[in-house]
Design an enzyme around this catalytic site. Structure first.
Site, PDB file in Angstrom:
ATOM      1  N   GLY A   1      -1.301 -14.543   5.262  1.00 45.88           N
ATOM      2  CA  GLY A   1      -1.507 -14.197   4.020  1.00 45.88           C
ATOM      3  C   GLY A   1      -0.371 -14.813   3.101  1.00 45.88           C
ATOM      4  O   GLY A   1       0.719 -14.899   3.345  1.00 45.88           O
TER       5      GLY A   1
ATOM      6  N   ILE B   1       4.930 -10.121   2.390  1.00 48.46           N
ATOM      7  CA  ILE B   1       5.287  -9.197   1.086  1.00 48.46           C
ATOM      8  C   ILE B   1       5.264  -7.751   1.730  1.00 48.46           C
ATOM      9  O   ILE B   1       6.173  -7.025   1.129  1.00 48.46           O
ATOM     10  CB  ILE B   1       4.105  -8.922   0.166  1.00 48.46           C
ATOM     11  CG1 ILE B   1       2.684  -8.454   0.629  1.00 48.46           C
ATOM     12  CG2 ILE B   1       3.899 -10.402  -0.351  1.00 48.46           C
ATOM     13  CD1 ILE B   1       1.874  -8.000  -0.453  1.00 48.46           C
TER      14      ILE B   1
ATOM     15  N   ARG C   1      -4.367  13.825 -15.518  1.00 46.23           N
ATOM     16  CA  ARG C   1      -5.046  13.527 -14.214  1.00 46.23           C
ATOM     17  C   ARG C   1      -4.240  13.301 -13.057  1.00 46.23           C
ATOM     18  O   ARG C   1      -3.071  13.432 -12.994  1.00 46.23           O
ATOM     19  CB  ARG C   1      -5.685  12.090 -14.471  1.00 46.23           C
ATOM     20  CG  ARG C   1      -7.132  12.230 -15.228  1.00 46.23           C
ATOM     21  CD  ARG C   1      -7.697  10.762 -15.595  1.00 46.23           C
ATOM     22  NE  ARG C   1      -8.982  10.778 -16.376  1.00 46.23           N
ATOM     23  CZ  ARG C   1      -9.491   9.779 -16.920  1.00 46.23           C
ATOM     24  NH1 ARG C   1      -8.696   8.826 -17.050  1.00 46.23           N
ATOM     25  NH2 ARG C   1     -10.386   9.847 -17.512  1.00 46.23           N
TER      26      ARG C   1
ATOM     27  N   MET D   1      -0.381  -2.485  -0.754  1.00 48.03           N
ATOM     28  CA  MET D   1      -0.613  -3.200   0.548  1.00 48.03           C
ATOM     29  C   MET D   1       0.429  -2.508   1.515  1.00 48.03           C
ATOM     30  O   MET D   1       1.427  -1.953   1.240  1.00 48.03           O
ATOM     31  CB  MET D   1      -0.212  -4.615   0.508  1.00 48.03           C
ATOM     32  CG  MET D   1      -1.641  -5.388   0.186  1.00 48.03           C
ATOM     33  SD  MET D   1      -1.369  -7.115   0.132  1.00 48.03           S
ATOM     34  CE  MET D   1      -3.237  -7.615  -0.226  1.00 48.03           C
ATOM     35  N   GLY D   2       0.239  -2.815   2.694  1.00 47.18           N
ATOM     36  CA  GLY D   2       1.099  -2.194   3.963  1.00 47.18           C
ATOM     37  C   GLY D   2       0.175  -1.626   5.019  1.00 47.18           C
ATOM     38  O   GLY D   2      -0.214  -0.472   4.955  1.00 47.18           O
ATOM     39  N   ARG D   3       0.151  -2.545   6.090  1.00 38.82           N
ATOM     40  CA  ARG D   3      -0.791  -2.337   6.785  1.00 38.82           C
ATOM     41  C   ARG D   3      -0.212  -1.246   7.951  1.00 38.82           C
ATOM     42  O   ARG D   3      -0.842  -0.315   8.239  1.00 38.82           O
ATOM     43  CB  ARG D   3      -1.058  -3.745   7.776  1.00 38.82           C
ATOM     44  CG  ARG D   3      -2.313  -3.776   8.312  1.00 38.82           C
ATOM     45  CD  ARG D   3      -2.334  -5.139   8.957  1.00 38.82           C
ATOM     46  NE  ARG D   3      -3.026  -6.116   8.180  1.00 38.82           N
ATOM     47  CZ  ARG D   3      -4.128  -6.344   8.186  1.00 38.82           C
ATOM     48  NH1 ARG D   3      -4.943  -5.599   8.789  1.00 38.82           N
ATOM     49  NH2 ARG D   3      -4.537  -7.352   7.359  1.00 38.82           N
TER      50      ARG D   3
ATOM     51  N   GLU E   1      -2.101   1.078   2.294  1.00 37.56           N
ATOM     52  CA  GLU E   1      -3.340   1.017   2.755  1.00 37.56           C
ATOM     53  C   GLU E   1      -3.431   1.353   4.034  1.00 37.56           C
ATOM     54  O   GLU E   1      -4.724   2.101   4.468  1.00 37.56           O
ATOM     55  CB  GLU E   1      -3.895  -0.387   2.358  1.00 37.56           C
ATOM     56  CG  GLU E   1      -3.065  -1.556   3.314  1.00 37.56           C
ATOM     57  CD  GLU E   1      -3.402  -2.841   3.178  1.00 37.56           C
ATOM     58  OE1 GLU E   1      -4.573  -3.480   2.639  1.00 37.56           O
ATOM     59  OE2 GLU E   1      -2.358  -3.756   3.673  1.00 37.56           O
TER      60      GLU E   1
ATOM     61  N   ARG F   1      -8.446   9.882 -10.251  1.00 39.69           N
ATOM     62  CA  ARG F   1      -8.703   8.314 -10.382  1.00 39.69           C
ATOM     63  C   ARG F   1      -7.997   7.643  -9.060  1.00 39.69           C
ATOM     64  O   ARG F   1      -6.792   8.137  -8.734  1.00 39.69           O
ATOM     65  CB  ARG F   1      -8.684   7.641 -11.631  1.00 39.69           C
ATOM     66  CG  ARG F   1      -9.311   8.330 -12.843  1.00 39.69           C
ATOM     67  CD  ARG F   1     -10.570   7.875 -12.837  1.00 39.69           C
ATOM     68  NE  ARG F   1     -11.246   8.186 -13.937  1.00 39.69           N
ATOM     69  CZ  ARG F   1     -12.066   9.274 -14.194  1.00 39.69           C
ATOM     70  NH1 ARG F   1     -12.063  10.299 -13.383  1.00 39.69           N
ATOM     71  NH2 ARG F   1     -12.396   9.716 -15.498  1.00 39.69           N
TER      72      ARG F   1
ATOM     73  N   HIS G   1      -4.707  -7.874  -4.043  1.00 38.34           N
ATOM     74  CA  HIS G   1      -3.887  -9.151  -4.115  1.00 38.34           C
ATOM     75  C   HIS G   1      -3.112  -9.401  -5.373  1.00 38.34           C
ATOM     76  O   HIS G   1      -2.373 -10.540  -5.379  1.00 38.34           O
ATOM     77  CB  HIS G   1      -5.187 -10.130  -3.922  1.00 38.34           C
ATOM     78  CG  HIS G   1      -5.481 -10.258  -2.495  1.00 38.34           C
ATOM     79  ND1 HIS G   1      -6.522  -9.236  -2.232  1.00 38.34           N
ATOM     80  CD2 HIS G   1      -5.359 -10.543  -1.223  1.00 38.34           C
ATOM     81  CE1 HIS G   1      -7.010  -9.178  -0.828  1.00 38.34           C
ATOM     82  NE2 HIS G   1      -6.118 -10.065  -0.381  1.00 38.34           N
TER      83      HIS G   1
ATOM     84  N   GLN H   1      -0.830  -8.161  -5.866  1.00 38.31           N
ATOM     85  CA  GLN H   1       0.821  -7.769  -5.266  1.00 38.31           C
ATOM     86  C   GLN H   1       1.507  -9.049  -4.631  1.00 38.31           C
ATOM     87  O   GLN H   1       2.650  -9.402  -4.361  1.00 38.31           O
ATOM     88  CB  GLN H   1       0.895  -6.668  -4.237  1.00 38.31           C
ATOM     89  CG  GLN H   1       0.465  -5.361  -4.970  1.00 38.31           C
ATOM     90  CD  GLN H   1       0.204  -4.464  -3.861  1.00 38.31           C
ATOM     91  OE1 GLN H   1       0.978  -3.648  -3.278  1.00 38.31           O
ATOM     92  NE2 GLN H   1      -1.220  -4.398  -3.590  1.00 38.31           N
TER      93      GLN H   1
HETATM   94  O1  F6P Z   1       0.181 -10.251   4.159  1.00 28.71           O
HETATM   95  C1  F6P Z   1      -0.179  -9.221   4.819  1.00 28.71           C
HETATM   96  C2  F6P Z   1      -1.178  -8.396   3.784  1.00 28.71           C
HETATM   97  O2  F6P Z   1      -0.609  -8.263   2.377  1.00 28.71           O
HETATM   98  C3  F6P Z   1      -1.261  -6.794   4.172  1.00 28.71           C
HETATM   99  O3  F6P Z   1      -0.743  -5.836   3.715  1.00 28.71           O
HETATM  100  C4  F6P Z   1      -2.910  -6.738   3.823  1.00 28.71           C
HETATM  101  O4  F6P Z   1      -3.529  -5.875   4.655  1.00 28.71           O
HETATM  102  C5  F6P Z   1      -3.601  -8.219   4.216  1.00 28.71           C
HETATM  103  O5  F6P Z   1      -2.412  -9.015   3.855  1.00 28.71           O
HETATM  104  C6  F6P Z   1      -4.678  -8.385   3.156  1.00 28.71           C
HETATM  105  O6  F6P Z   1      -4.836  -9.951   3.607  1.00 28.71           O
HETATM  106  P1  F6P Z   1      -6.188 -10.782   3.064  1.00 28.71           P
HETATM  107  O7  F6P Z   1      -5.516 -11.617   1.988  1.00 28.71           O
HETATM  108  O8  F6P Z   1      -6.562 -11.253   4.558  1.00 28.71           O
HETATM  109  O9  F6P Z   1      -7.141  -9.786   2.362  1.00 28.71           O
END
Ligand code: F6P
Length: 342
Positions: free
Chosen positions: A10, A125, A161, A168-170, A221, A266, A272, A274
């Site tokens: 990414g 990131i 609300r 992001m943050g897998r 996420e 909500r 993206h 970010q």
């Molecule tokens: O670069 C890592 C990341 O930012 C993850 O946090 C996120 O799940 C992923 O990229 C999303 O990537 P893509 O651009 O392939 O949707």
């Protein structure tokens, strides 16, 4: 000496600052450069671009990467890694600077084990690479999350609300923790700590009982409720490195909170946003320091290693160490954020 540079995975604010620093300092050493297009795909397809004084001029504040990127994984098929090695040799590349996260640097580590001269630069990131205190791009992402939280706070409060903000943050909740701390989140959910939906709802209720009829919740996420197995994904398809396309925890939670508490809710997915745009001053400086160290490592013959931030010094660690496991959130920082939860 001919040095190849590639950016993989990414994209991330600061990639161009690294490229600029590597090339600029490399010219002082009298090196020649070749830019590999679109990560490892550029070595499979032998797709390159020249890197000259003029190609690096004016790129410091630019987001994205002038080289392009992809999630191509040449380790998937044995013939692809052979192609990559052939591509490197055919291009006459003596050393390869690989700017990437654990996936890209995992390939760099493998190439090093085959005798190729690779040097890594830690990019993501998500800040989840081991061996370095911080990766470049993280600070910019945290700044974007913080600004979003400031904006979302006013509208959330005005409407009484609950707002769930998905960031992001897998595998690691660094962005959620730092962004949530800076933006005054009432609750932060991270992949490292599976959460209990009823506890989240109880905190929303507690706040409203105390007269605060709004809550801002930040969810990485990869955060998931303990009652749900695995992470919440958009679909079941996996990318070349075996990662699912995550997303949906924000929506899931907002619906659950509204259903269980009756508070109008909500969700917002920052996605993206970010990753896009110009790097912060901190990231420009960190990326530049990494780039200078990376080309110095090439000059010193320190291959199979990644430059790293340790304290306020730029050091280096083995690619093996950097990619062996994800760096998870520092619980000391998370617990500071926790003091402010509702
Ligand atoms: O670069 C890592 C990341 O930012 C993850 O946090 C996120 O799940 C992923 O990229 C999303 O990537 P893509 O651009 O392939 O949707």
């Amino acid at each position: 000496m001919k040095v190849g540079i590639l950016t993989g995975g990414g994209d991330c604010p600061g990639l161009n600052a690294v490229i600029r620093a590597v090339v600029k300092k490399g010219f002082h050493y009298g090196y020649e450069f070749v830019g590999i297009k679109d990560g490892w795909r550029g070595l499979l397809d032998v797709s390159t671009m020249p890197l000259t004084q003029s190609s690096i001029s004016g790129i410091l504040p630019l987001g994205g990467t002038i080289l392009g990127t992809s999630r191509t994984n040449p380790l998937k098929k044995p013939e692809d890694i052979e192609k990559v090695i052939k591509g490197i040799k055919a291009l006459g590349i003596d050393a390869l600077v690989c700017i990437g996260g654990d996936d890209t640097l995992g390939v760099a580590a493998r190439l090093f084990s085959y005798g190729l001269k690779t040097v890594g630069v830690p990019k993501t990131i998500d800040n989840d690479l081991s061996g370095t205190d911080f990766t470049f791009g993280f600070d910019t992402a945290v700044g974007i999350v913080t600004e979003a939280l400031d904006r979302l706070h006013t509208t959330t409060e005005a409407h009484h609300r609950v707002m769930v903000v998905e960031v992001m943050g897998r595998h690691a909740g660094w962005i959620a923790t730092y962004g949530g701390l800076a933006g005054g989140a009432d609750c932060i959910l991270i992949p490292e700590k599976p959460f209990d939906i009823s506890e989240v709802c109880a905190s929303v209720k507690r706040r409203s009982d105390e007269g605060k009829c709004f809550s801002v919740i930040v969810a990485a996420e990869g955060a998931h409720p303990s009652e749900v197995k695995g992470m919440i994904a958009r679909d079941q398809a996996l990318d070349a490195f075996g990662h699912a396309r995550l997303g949906g925890v924000g929506e899931f939670l907002a619906l659950e909170i509204e259903k269980r508490t009756g508070h109008e809710s909500r969700h917002v997915v920052l996605g993206h946003l970010q990753r896009g745009g110009t790097p912060s001053a901190y990231d420009r400086i960190l990326a530049t320091r990494f780039g200078i160290r990376a080309i110095d490592m090439v000059h010193e013959g320190k291959f199979g290693r990644m430059c790293a931030l340790q304290g306020n010094k730029i050091a280096d660690v083995s690619l093996e160490e950097a990619t062996s496991k994800a760096k998870t959130v520092d619980m000391e920082i998370f617990n500071i954020a926790g003091v402010f939860f509702g």
